[in-house]
Enzyme design. Structure first.
Site, PDB file in Angstrom:
ATOM      1  N   CYS A 118      14.788-129.367 -69.947  1.00 11.25           N
ATOM      2  CA  CYS A 118      15.958-129.211 -70.825  1.00 11.25           C
ATOM      3  C   CYS A 118      17.267-129.590 -70.141  1.00 11.25           C
ATOM      4  O   CYS A 118      18.303-129.717 -70.797  1.00 11.25           O
ATOM      5  CB  CYS A 118      16.026-127.781 -71.342  1.00 11.25           C
ATOM      6  N   HIS A 243      22.679-125.748 -73.402  1.00  9.28           N
ATOM      7  CA  HIS A 243      21.352-126.070 -73.942  1.00  9.28           C
ATOM      8  C   HIS A 243      21.002-125.032 -75.003  1.00  9.28           C
ATOM      9  O   HIS A 243      21.239-123.833 -74.820  1.00  9.28           O
ATOM     10  CB  HIS A 243      20.331-126.075 -72.808  1.00  9.28           C
ATOM     11  N   ASN A 273      14.862-125.346 -80.286  1.00  9.78           N
ATOM     12  CA  ASN A 273      15.028-125.855 -78.923  1.00  9.78           C
ATOM     13  C   ASN A 273      14.445-127.267 -78.848  1.00  9.78           C
ATOM     14  O   ASN A 273      13.231-127.445 -78.956  1.00  9.78           O
ATOM     15  CB  ASN A 273      14.302-124.907 -77.960  1.00  9.78           C
TER      16      ASN A 273
END
Ligand code: COA
Length: 321
Positions: A118, A243, A273
């Site tokens: 990520c 993030h 996500n």
């Protein structure tokens, strides 16, 4: 650790075009609750996620986002000097996904994948800056994920979180010096490999509680390092894009750091996500909403499997809509 304060570089760094792409198919929390013992209420309350997009391959999603970014930057394929593609869900284990994206875009330049989960897109910005310092003019930095390929949507520990998407930016030298990469912080802690991983041919496995704990720690450490190196306070950051993993991770870290949600760019409810794609997906939305103007201080804050983390602080120059 070495210092990463870059203020005063005459090179400059501007975001000349940003784009993003989400595949059309949506999986809602209610859809998931049909396949697992969960509910829309539980998922929203514990994660902040309302839905996620699925479908498409990483190279397809990356190509769409990159096309949009290049169009906004008004540059053709022959004007891109390097493609950096951050992904944790490549089309193939071998080769990398970037060459296929370069082919689809008609680029004639180097193309490589960055696998930093990520944090990958923010790692990409720092590496792009290095290439600009070496004499390149313009780099395409893409974050793209087809996480539906490695997510078990019947597992309530992981299936509630992940979705597909892509975001991209064309970054280039800013001879005016207005746009700058003011500071960065990159890190990795391999002792945490097994709190979030996928074996070859398998789906993501996660110790959610430990990931939560380590993510908050990584955010605090990395944000503070980057702020110190840029000699900026939390109050001097106009926009911070973390993030998009779990709203409670962001809230826990913000409580300690002092950031407000008004300073924060979020798109988690809509996307879930999307790993390396999440930050440029939010950036594109922030530009749509007119939340960025030249001279603003912008922080990007990536963290994820590895563990890895990456923070950059920019004085914004480039696109505004
Ligand atoms: N739906 C309904 N109930 C659930 C559930 C779900 N999807 N997942 C767990 N539960 C239940 C558990 O069985 C447990 O019930 P019990 O108290 O009766 O035993 C209770 O909810 C709490 O479970 P727990 O595992 O402690 O949940 P949590 O609060 O840690 O939330 C996550 C789970 C996955 C949402 C959370 O740990 C998380 O988001 N971690 C970070 C993950 C992440 O961001 N990863 C990517 C990083 S880049």
């Amino acid at each position: 650790m070495a210092s990463h304060q870059l203020a005063g570089s005459s090179l400059g760094f501007r975001f000349s075009g940003v784009g993003s792409y989400l595949p059309a198919e949506i999986v809602t929390n209610d859809d998931l609750a049909e396949a697992m013992d969960s509910s829309d209420h539980w998922i929203r309350e514990r994660t902040g996620i309302g839905q996620r997009h699925v479908g498409g391959t990483t190279s397809e999603l990356a190509t769409e986002a990159a096309r949009a970014a290049m169009k906004r930057a008004n540059v053709g394929p022959d004007e891109i000097d390097q493609l950096l593609l951050a992904t944790t869900s490549p089309d193939y284990i071998c080769p990398g996904t970037a060459p296929a994206v370069a082919e689809a875009l008609g680029l004639d330049c180097g193309a490589l994948d960055i696998q930093a989960a990520c944090s990958g897109w923010v790692y990409g910005l720092v590496h792009a800056n290095g290439l600009l310092l070496q004499g390149m003019e313009r780099i395409l930095v893409v974050g793209a994920e087809a996480l539906d390929r490695i997510t078990d949507y019947t597992d309530r520990g992981t299936g509630i979180l992940f979705g597909n998407g892509a975001g991209a930016a064309v970054v280039e030298r800013d001879p005016s010096g207005e746009g700058q990469l003011l500071s960065f912080d990159l890190g990795a802690a391999g002792e945490f490999v097994h709190i979030l991983y996928a074996e070859h041919g398998d789906v993501l496995q996660m110790d959610g509680k430990e990931v939560f704990r380590q993510a908050v720690k990584a955010i605090l450490r990395s944000a503070n390092n980057a702020l110190d190196r840029a000699d900026l306070s939390v109050g001097e950051i106009d926009l911070v894009i973390p993030h998009q993993a779990n709203i409670r991770i962001v809230e826990s870290a913000w409580k300690k750091l002092g950031f407000s949600m008004e300073q924060t760019g979020m798109r988690l409810e809509e996307t879930g996500n999307t790993s390396a794609a999440s930050i440029p997906l939010v950036l594109d939305k922030m530009l749509d909403e007119g939340r960025l103007k030249s001279g603003d201080n912008v922080m990007f804050l990536g963290f994820g499997a590895g563990m890895t983390w990456a923070t950059t602080i920019h004085r914004w120059a480039g696109e505004s809509r």
